[in-house]
Design a protein around this motif. Structure first.
Motif, mmCIF file in Angstrom:
data_model
loop_
_atom_site.group_PDB
_atom_site.id
_atom_site.type_symbol
_atom_site.label_atom_id
_atom_site.label_comp_id
_atom_site.label_asym_id
_atom_site.label_seq_id
_atom_site.Cartn_x
_atom_site.Cartn_y
_atom_site.Cartn_z
ATOM 1 N N LEU A 86 -25.192 -9.320 3.655
ATOM 2 C CA LEU A 86 -25.003 -8.236 2.686
ATOM 3 C C LEU A 86 -23.722 -7.457 2.981
ATOM 4 O O LEU A 86 -22.987 -7.065 2.070
ATOM 5 N N LYS A 87 -23.453 -7.245 4.262
ATOM 6 C CA LYS A 87 -22.244 -6.522 4.643
ATOM 7 C C LYS A 87 -20.996 -7.338 4.308
ATOM 8 O O LYS A 87 -19.985 -6.801 3.825
ATOM 9 N N LEU A 88 -21.048 -8.646 4.544
ATOM 10 C CA LEU A 88 -19.918 -9.518 4.215
ATOM 11 C C LEU A 88 -19.713 -9.560 2.697
ATOM 12 O O LEU A 88 -18.566 -9.495 2.221
ATOM 13 N N LYS A 89 -20.795 -9.657 1.942
ATOM 14 C CA LYS A 89 -20.695 -9.668 0.481
ATOM 15 C C LYS A 89 -20.040 -8.375 -0.017
ATOM 16 O O LYS A 89 -19.157 -8.408 -0.898
ATOM 17 N N THR B 260 -22.377 -19.716 -0.530
ATOM 18 C CA THR B 260 -21.019 -19.909 -1.057
ATOM 19 C C THR B 260 -20.924 -19.386 -2.487
ATOM 20 O O THR B 260 -20.019 -18.626 -2.835
ATOM 21 N N ARG B 261 -21.853 -19.797 -3.333
ATOM 22 C CA ARG B 261 -21.842 -19.369 -4.733
ATOM 23 C C ARG B 261 -21.982 -17.857 -4.850
ATOM 24 O O ARG B 261 -21.337 -17.223 -5.688
ATOM 25 N N TRP B 262 -22.854 -17.285 -4.023
ATOM 26 C CA TRP B 262 -23.132 -15.847 -4.076
ATOM 27 C C TRP B 262 -21.976 -15.024 -3.513
ATOM 28 O O TRP B 262 -21.525 -14.060 -4.144
ATOM 29 N N LEU B 263 -21.477 -15.400 -2.334
ATOM 30 C CA LEU B 263 -20.400 -14.634 -1.705
ATOM 31 C C LEU B 263 -19.136 -14.650 -2.557
ATOM 32 O O LEU B 263 -18.456 -13.635 -2.696
ATOM 33 N N LEU B 264 -18.812 -15.800 -3.135
ATOM 34 C CA LEU B 264 -17.562 -15.948 -3.873
ATOM 35 C C LEU B 264 -17.723 -15.684 -5.366
ATOM 36 O O LEU B 264 -16.718 -15.529 -6.067
ATOM 37 N N ASP B 265 -18.970 -15.676 -5.847
ATOM 38 C CA ASP B 265 -19.227 -15.572 -7.280
ATOM 39 C C ASP B 265 -18.478 -16.670 -8.035
ATOM 40 O O ASP B 265 -17.829 -16.440 -9.057
ATOM 41 N N GLN B 266 -18.574 -17.888 -7.500
ATOM 42 C CA GLN B 266 -17.932 -19.066 -8.082
ATOM 43 C C GLN B 266 -18.913 -20.228 -8.010
ATOM 44 O O GLN B 266 -19.819 -20.241 -7.168
ATOM 45 N N GLU B 267 -18.733 -21.211 -8.875
ATOM 46 C CA GLU B 267 -19.527 -22.428 -8.797
ATOM 47 C C GLU B 267 -18.840 -23.445 -7.891
ATOM 48 O O GLU B 267 -17.610 -23.437 -7.745
ATOM 49 N N ILE B 268 -19.624 -24.303 -7.287
ATOM 50 C CA ILE B 268 -19.096 -25.405 -6.482
ATOM 51 C C ILE B 268 -18.846 -26.580 -7.422
ATOM 52 O O ILE B 268 -19.754 -27.011 -8.141
ATOM 53 N N THR B 269 -17.630 -27.082 -7.417
ATOM 54 C CA THR B 269 -17.237 -28.117 -8.379
ATOM 55 C C THR B 269 -17.191 -29.527 -7.785
ATOM 56 O O THR B 269 -17.262 -30.503 -8.533
ATOM 57 N N LEU C 15 -17.604 -30.412 2.857
ATOM 58 C CA LEU C 15 -16.532 -29.639 2.230
ATOM 59 C C LEU C 15 -16.877 -29.350 0.778
ATOM 60 O O LEU C 15 -17.268 -30.258 0.040
ATOM 61 N N PHE C 16 -16.733 -28.083 0.384
ATOM 62 C CA PHE C 16 -16.933 -27.683 -1.005
ATOM 63 C C PHE C 16 -15.605 -27.256 -1.607
ATOM 64 O O PHE C 16 -14.815 -26.575 -0.957
ATOM 65 N N GLU C 17 -15.393 -27.624 -2.861
ATOM 66 C CA GLU C 17 -14.328 -27.039 -3.677
ATOM 67 C C GLU C 17 -15.004 -26.160 -4.724
ATOM 68 O O GLU C 17 -16.078 -26.504 -5.230
ATOM 69 N N THR C 18 -14.381 -25.021 -5.055
ATOM 70 C CA THR C 18 -15.026 -24.092 -5.971
ATOM 71 C C THR C 18 -14.207 -23.894 -7.250
ATOM 72 O O THR C 18 -13.010 -24.209 -7.304
ATOM 73 N N SER C 19 -14.859 -23.321 -8.243
ATOM 74 C CA SER C 19 -14.225 -23.100 -9.538
ATOM 75 C C SER C 19 -13.090 -22.091 -9.464
ATOM 76 O O SER C 19 -12.219 -22.071 -10.341
ATOM 77 N N GLY C 20 -13.050 -21.261 -8.421
ATOM 78 C CA GLY C 20 -11.987 -20.286 -8.265
ATOM 79 C C GLY C 20 -10.881 -20.723 -7.335
ATOM 80 O O GLY C 20 -9.992 -19.933 -7.001
ATOM 81 N N GLY C 21 -10.924 -21.985 -6.897
ATOM 82 C CA GLY C 21 -9.860 -22.511 -6.049
ATOM 83 C C GLY C 21 -10.044 -22.260 -4.567
ATOM 84 O O GLY C 21 -9.119 -22.497 -3.781
ATOM 85 N N SER C 22 -11.224 -21.810 -4.140
ATOM 86 C CA SER C 22 -11.497 -21.646 -2.712
ATOM 87 C C SER C 22 -11.993 -22.969 -2.133
ATOM 88 O O SER C 22 -12.477 -23.845 -2.858
ATOM 89 N N VAL C 23 -11.855 -23.096 -0.810
ATOM 90 C CA VAL C 23 -12.347 -24.271 -0.095
ATOM 91 C C VAL C 23 -13.295 -23.796 0.995
ATOM 92 O O VAL C 23 -13.025 -22.796 1.676
#
Length: 339
Positions: A137-140, A184-193, A217-225
């Motif tokens: 929660l603190k990291l989020k 990953t999805r929650w912290l970044l608010d992005q989908e894993i692609t 390894l995950f790639e995300t909709s916002g360009g994070s790895v």
């Protein structure tokens, strides 16, 4: 809204997690009581119910949900039984806290999404308990503040002391990495692609036929790895760690003390082995939040969409694990109902 002053909960499944939730609701949670327990082992359910005032034991899920003392349902049965229990809960319009997985595969999860949408309102909260852990929660909160700019990468570690007999490579994704999928999805608010799985030479401690450890390894909709080390027979302890690397700083949790930050040439932090003990407070917070929201007539927390997305990414992860190839996740378009 509840039919009673205290929320009457039916706990479906009385194995390790179900029994722990029965204890939690009875001894820790306020505003709720265990009104029914359900297990295919009728004797086990009867013995558990016998220790709780006003609790009825059932071996049939539908019968428990028809009990007039039941206001809500907590599903802790094995994953393959979840779809039927969820659809029965919808038939009674009962709020549900469903332990992960929502269902074991994306197709059945989509059927649950469709059924919930036909109700016209959310009823399902999925039990991704890391969202209720104090460190997560603190990291989020930090990532959402934008203090370190855009999050470029997450580095995750997930280590277990040992696996039970019969633990498979697929379970490394479906039972373990699924938590990193959701965080990953929650912290970044992005989908894993897309998902890629690398498998080094197995540890000497790995059981036969289990490729342990692995790097996911995950790639995300916002360009994070995101990279996830999954090591389920490390032998030395239970560790869950996550480091977020932003454009102007980083933050790490899971070192056994409070979050450590690195920014502007300085570092700082506060000093303050089994997943049940590591995340005990998170489980307590999760169930209390669910009870409080349900008593208000609301549904909050991870939704059925989050359960579907995790199932779809797990399926891609298992395919990537088998082929060694980068594998797109192929999520369907998110319904407006879940936005």
């Amino acid at each position: 809204m509840t039919k009673h002053g205290t929320l009457g909960v039916a706990v479906i499944g009385t194995g390790r997690m179900g029994a722990d939730h029965v204890r939690r609701i009875t001894e820790v949670t306020s505003g709720a009581r265990v009104a029914a327990v359900v297990d295919i082992d009728a004797e086990r359910a009867k013995q558990l119910a016998g220790r709780i005032d006003g609790c009825t034991a059932y071996s049939d899920t539908a019968a428990a949900m028809a009990d007039p003392d039941v206001d809500a349902v907590l599903i802790a049965s094995p994953g393959p039984a979840h779809e039927a229990a969820l659809l029965q809960a919808f038939a009674h319009d009962l709020p549900v806290l469903c332990e992960k997985p929502l269902t074991p595969d994306a197709a059945s999860a989509l059927r649950v999404l469709e059924a919930e949408q036909r109700l016209g309102h959310r009823r399902v909260s999925v039990g991704f308990m890391r969202r209720y852990d104090a460190e997560y929660l603190k990291l989020k909160e930090l990532l959402d503040s934008g203090r370190f700019g855009r999050t470029l990468m997450l580095h995750c570690k997930h280590r277990n002391v040992a696996t039970p007999p019969g633990f498979t490579n697929q379970m490394m994704i479906n039972d373990s990495v699924v938590h990193e999928i959701d965080t990953t999805r929650w912290l970044l608010d992005q989908e894993i692609t897309a998902v890629t799985v690398l498998r080094p030479t197995p540890s000497a401690a790995a059981p036969d036929a289990l490729s342990d450890p692995q790097l996911v390894l995950f790639e995300t909709s916002g360009g994070s790895v995101v990279d996830v080390e999954i090591f389920v027979n490390c032998g030395f302890g239970y560790q869950v760690q996550c480091e977020a690397v932003g454009e102007s700083g980083s933050a790490r949790i899971g070192d056994g003390h409070a979050m450590v930050t690195h920014s502007g040439g300085r570092w700082g932090g506060e000093i303050d082995q089994d997943f049940v003990t590591r995340f005990e407070e998170a489980y307590d917070r999760e169930v209390q939040r669910w009870v409080d929201a349900t008593r208000r007539g609301e549904t909050e927390g991870p939704s059925a969409w989050d359960g579907y997305a995790a199932a779809a990414v797990c399926e891609a992860g298992v395919r990537a694990q088998a082929t060694g190839e980068r594998t797109p996740t192929g999520l369907v378009e998110r319904p407006a109902f879940y936005r």
